[in-house]
Design an enzyme around this catalytic site. Structure first.
Site, mmCIF file in Angstrom:
data_model
loop_
_atom_site.group_PDB
_atom_site.id
_atom_site.type_symbol
_atom_site.label_atom_id
_atom_site.label_comp_id
_atom_site.label_asym_id
_atom_site.label_seq_id
_atom_site.Cartn_x
_atom_site.Cartn_y
_atom_site.Cartn_z
ATOM 1 N N GLY A 46 0.837 -1.194 0.000
ATOM 2 C CA GLY A 46 0.000 0.000 0.000
ATOM 3 C C GLY A 46 0.871 1.243 0.000
ATOM 4 O O GLY A 46 2.064 1.174 0.312
ATOM 5 N N GLN A 51 2.859 9.989 1.789
ATOM 6 C CA GLN A 51 4.212 9.414 1.803
ATOM 7 C C GLN A 51 5.068 9.880 0.633
ATOM 8 O O GLN A 51 6.292 9.777 0.679
ATOM 9 C CB GLN A 51 4.138 7.879 1.775
ATOM 10 N N CYS A 91 6.255 -0.339 7.366
ATOM 11 C CA CYS A 91 5.868 0.857 6.623
ATOM 12 C C CYS A 91 7.030 1.288 5.746
ATOM 13 O O CYS A 91 8.176 1.327 6.201
ATOM 14 C CB CYS A 91 5.492 1.979 7.591
ATOM 15 N N LEU A 92 6.744 1.616 4.513
ATOM 16 C CA LEU A 92 7.794 2.060 3.592
ATOM 17 C C LEU A 92 8.439 3.355 4.074
ATOM 18 O O LEU A 92 9.573 3.657 3.685
ATOM 19 C CB LEU A 92 7.209 2.248 2.184
ATOM 20 N N HIS A 133 -4.136 1.545 7.959
ATOM 21 C CA HIS A 133 -2.758 2.072 7.979
ATOM 22 C C HIS A 133 -2.620 3.238 6.987
ATOM 23 O O HIS A 133 -2.035 4.271 7.310
ATOM 24 C CB HIS A 133 -1.809 0.909 7.639
ATOM 25 N N GLU A 134 -3.189 3.078 5.787
ATOM 26 C CA GLU A 134 -3.060 4.126 4.753
ATOM 27 C C GLU A 134 -3.893 5.364 5.094
ATOM 28 O O GLU A 134 -3.453 6.495 4.878
ATOM 29 C CB GLU A 134 -3.467 3.593 3.371
ATOM 30 N N HIS A 137 -2.071 7.504 7.416
ATOM 31 C CA HIS A 137 -1.094 8.377 6.747
ATOM 32 C C HIS A 137 -1.774 9.666 6.261
ATOM 33 O O HIS A 137 -1.215 10.757 6.399
ATOM 34 C CB HIS A 137 -0.457 7.683 5.542
HETATM 35 O O1 GNR Z 1 4.055 -2.646 2.517
HETATM 36 C C1 GNR Z 1 3.444 -2.514 3.584
HETATM 37 N N1 GNR Z 1 3.187 -3.618 4.332
HETATM 38 C C2 GNR Z 1 2.357 -3.619 5.435
HETATM 39 C C3 GNR Z 1 2.375 -4.736 6.261
HETATM 40 C C4 GNR Z 1 1.563 -4.799 7.372
HETATM 41 C C5 GNR Z 1 0.725 -3.744 7.665
HETATM 42 C C6 GNR Z 1 0.697 -2.613 6.860
HETATM 43 C C7 GNR Z 1 1.510 -2.548 5.744
HETATM 44 S S1 GNR Z 1 1.456 -1.151 4.718
HETATM 45 C C8 GNR Z 1 3.078 -1.169 4.052
HETATM 46 C C9 GNR Z 1 3.240 -0.107 2.979
HETATM 47 C C10 GNR Z 1 3.099 1.256 3.592
HETATM 48 O O2 GNR Z 1 3.920 1.788 4.287
HETATM 49 N N2 GNR Z 1 1.972 1.878 3.392
HETATM 50 O O3 GNR Z 1 1.756 3.080 3.940
HETATM 51 NI NI NI Z 2 2.960 3.146 5.740
#
Ligand code: GNR
Ligand code: NI
Length: 171
Positions: A46, A51, A91-92, A133-134, A137
């Site tokens: 995601g 980001q 998270c990236l 999670h997104e 952000h």
């Molecule tokens: O790549 C991602 N893997 C992930 C694994 C577990 C819970 C949430 C995520 S999201 C993350 C990519 C990201 O940072 N999205 O904002």
């Molecule tokens: Ni993230």
């Protein structure tokens, strides 16, 4: 398409609250395509516009094994939350850090698609985790905000050290 730069925690730009898109246009379609390229390149599932330093409420996902099922959400809103689940998140924008976070087990999401049409989606499991999670952000939140202050400080220190090492000249 072009690959975008992903901001890294604790960059203050990750704290901005994104504004709603008022009409879906080619601008959003280009951004979504660039974000998908960036997400695939970084091997994420995601990515939120925040980001890549774009202040609009747009996120992309692909949870398929084959990396060929892109999904785009514009102005997404969670309208129902049921139960709870714990998932080890990464998270990236926080490279190399993984930690357990509690989130709703099932959610209903209302959103616009890339065609500007509204749709609803019921999600559970990892899909529900990823959408929450997104959307965090887009509201200026990062998953490490849910850790204890001690753990969060450890994460900050580790990333700072890593960045120093990245900047050291090669001997
Ligand atoms: O790549 C991602 N893997 C992930 C694994 C577990 C819970 C949430 C995520 S999201 C993350 C990519 C990201 O940072 N999205 O904002
Ligand atoms: Ni993230």
């Amino acid at each position: 398409m072009s690959r975008l730069t992903i901001l890294e925690f604790p960059d203050p730009r990750l704290r901005r609250v994104a504004r709603p898109v008022d009409a879906v246009s080619d601008r959003e379609r280009k951004l979504a395509a660039d974000m998908l390229e960036t997400m695939y390149d970084a091997r994420g599932i995601g990515l939120a516009a925040t980001q890549v330093n774009e202040g609009v409420r747009l996120l992309v996902l692909d949870l398929s094994e084959t990396r060929d099922d892109p999904k785009v959400f514009i102005n997404p809103e969670i309208t129902e939350r049921v139960g709870s689940q714990t998932c080890e998140e990464g998270c990236l924008s926080v490279p190399g850090v993984y930690a357990e976070v509690d989130r709703a087990e099932r959610i209903r999401v209302r959103s616009l698609g890339l065609d500007g049409e509204p749709f609803e989606l019921d999600a559970d499991g990892l899909l529900a985790v990823c959408i929450q999670h997104e959307i965090d952000h887009l509201d200026g939140k990062v998953f490490v905000d849910y850790l204890s202050p001690l753990k969060r400080r450890m994460v900050e220190k580790r990333l700072k050290k890593q960045k120093q090492r990245d900047n050291e000249p090669v001997a």
